[in-house]
Enzyme design. Sequence first.
Site, mmCIF file in Angstrom:
data_model
loop_
_atom_site.group_PDB
_atom_site.id
_atom_site.type_symbol
_atom_site.label_atom_id
_atom_site.label_comp_id
_atom_site.label_asym_id
_atom_site.label_seq_id
_atom_site.Cartn_x
_atom_site.Cartn_y
_atom_site.Cartn_z
ATOM 1 N N TYR A 33 0.831 -1.205 0.000
ATOM 2 C CA TYR A 33 0.000 0.000 0.000
ATOM 3 C C TYR A 33 0.861 1.248 0.000
ATOM 4 O O TYR A 33 2.056 1.205 0.254
ATOM 5 C CB TYR A 33 -0.940 0.000 1.212
ATOM 6 C CG TYR A 33 -0.292 0.390 2.526
ATOM 7 C CD1 TYR A 33 -0.483 1.666 3.060
ATOM 8 C CD2 TYR A 33 0.507 -0.506 3.229
ATOM 9 C CE1 TYR A 33 0.105 2.028 4.270
ATOM 10 C CE2 TYR A 33 1.094 -0.157 4.431
ATOM 11 C CZ TYR A 33 0.897 1.111 4.942
ATOM 12 O OH TYR A 33 1.487 1.465 6.129
ATOM 13 N N LYS A 148 6.574 -2.037 1.874
ATOM 14 C CA LYS A 148 5.400 -1.425 2.509
ATOM 15 C C LYS A 148 4.179 -2.332 2.323
ATOM 16 O O LYS A 148 3.301 -2.085 1.492
ATOM 17 C CB LYS A 148 5.142 -0.029 1.932
ATOM 18 C CG LYS A 148 4.230 0.838 2.802
ATOM 19 C CD LYS A 148 4.213 2.270 2.313
ATOM 20 C CE LYS A 148 3.265 3.138 3.119
ATOM 21 N NZ LYS A 148 3.717 3.355 4.510
ATOM 22 N N GLU A 180 11.813 2.238 14.505
ATOM 23 C CA GLU A 180 10.926 3.292 14.001
ATOM 24 C C GLU A 180 9.667 3.329 14.845
ATOM 25 O O GLU A 180 9.485 2.526 15.757
ATOM 26 C CB GLU A 180 10.586 3.054 12.526
ATOM 27 C CG GLU A 180 9.999 1.691 12.228
ATOM 28 C CD GLU A 180 9.940 1.385 10.731
ATOM 29 O OE1 GLU A 180 10.113 2.317 9.907
ATOM 30 O OE2 GLU A 180 9.703 0.222 10.385
ATOM 31 N N LEU A 204 11.193 1.199 7.188
ATOM 32 C CA LEU A 204 10.611 1.646 5.929
ATOM 33 C C LEU A 204 11.443 2.796 5.367
ATOM 34 O O LEU A 204 11.858 3.688 6.108
ATOM 35 C CB LEU A 204 9.173 2.110 6.159
ATOM 36 C CG LEU A 204 8.428 2.556 4.897
ATOM 37 C CD1 LEU A 204 8.169 1.367 3.982
ATOM 38 C CD2 LEU A 204 7.116 3.236 5.264
#
Length: 284
Positions: A33, A148, A180, A204
């Site tokens: 996505y 992702k 993260e 990411l």
Amino acid sequence: MTRTVYVNGEYLPETDAKISIFDRGFLFADAVYEVTSVLGGKLIAFDGHAQRLKRSLNELGIENPITTDDLLEVHRELVRLNDIDEGLIYLQISRGAPGDRDFVFPNPDEVKPTVVLFTQAKPGLAKSVKPMTVISIDDIRWGRRDIKTVQLLYPSMGKMMAQAAGADDAWMIEDGYVTEGTSNNVYIVKDGKIITRGLSNDILHGITRAAVLRYAEEAQMEVEERSFTIEEAQNADEAFYTSASGFVMPVVQIDGVVLGEGEPGRVATRLREIYIDESLKSAV
């Protein structure tokens, strides 16, 4: 007003949109996505999101079912149809719906990917600045966080852990170092230096991250890409996170420890201003 959404080449009222129960995105989280922000009716960093989408699909071996030009047109049409001035466009591409459940990937010549997009209106998105508080949690996600995917159960659980602790978000820890946030890249500032974890499969590769670091260097700010501990973060002068929907958001408390004066820091505040200004100039 009922939203208009996009499903496999059709613009439909959201109440009429349907996906097969055999879709692999539903059964296996076998999907990727992207989320693109909209400011002033224009798309922020679209090219970066489109390029990362291609990379994610390639890493999972999913056929890219839509060209970048066509994808841009779909985004723009959804903005127009739903009258979005400030908000988000969510895009998801799954491996498709083979008609039954099987761990083995379907033949891509027979089963085509499923493409879905929808909008979310967020009035005041550019002005929404909230000093954030975070807790730390163990990072137990799979090892390919650079892709992702829609495998977001643990990040969702992390947000719920934060909520239960009276905080806004959670920073994840692996082997003693911060990776993260649940849906963002994270940074600390010490003696004017911006410190953030370097790129790898562990985090990411944020589109907003890349832009913010570039703007920081152009503004003569010092940037160091390295891992840091939660204790180092608690002793920082300030902290912040970046994401497509939050842009640059200040963090003022980590595991109950207040940073600085407990107010948004100078570096985070300036970077947010620069990011929004520069992004609007290049918006499409």
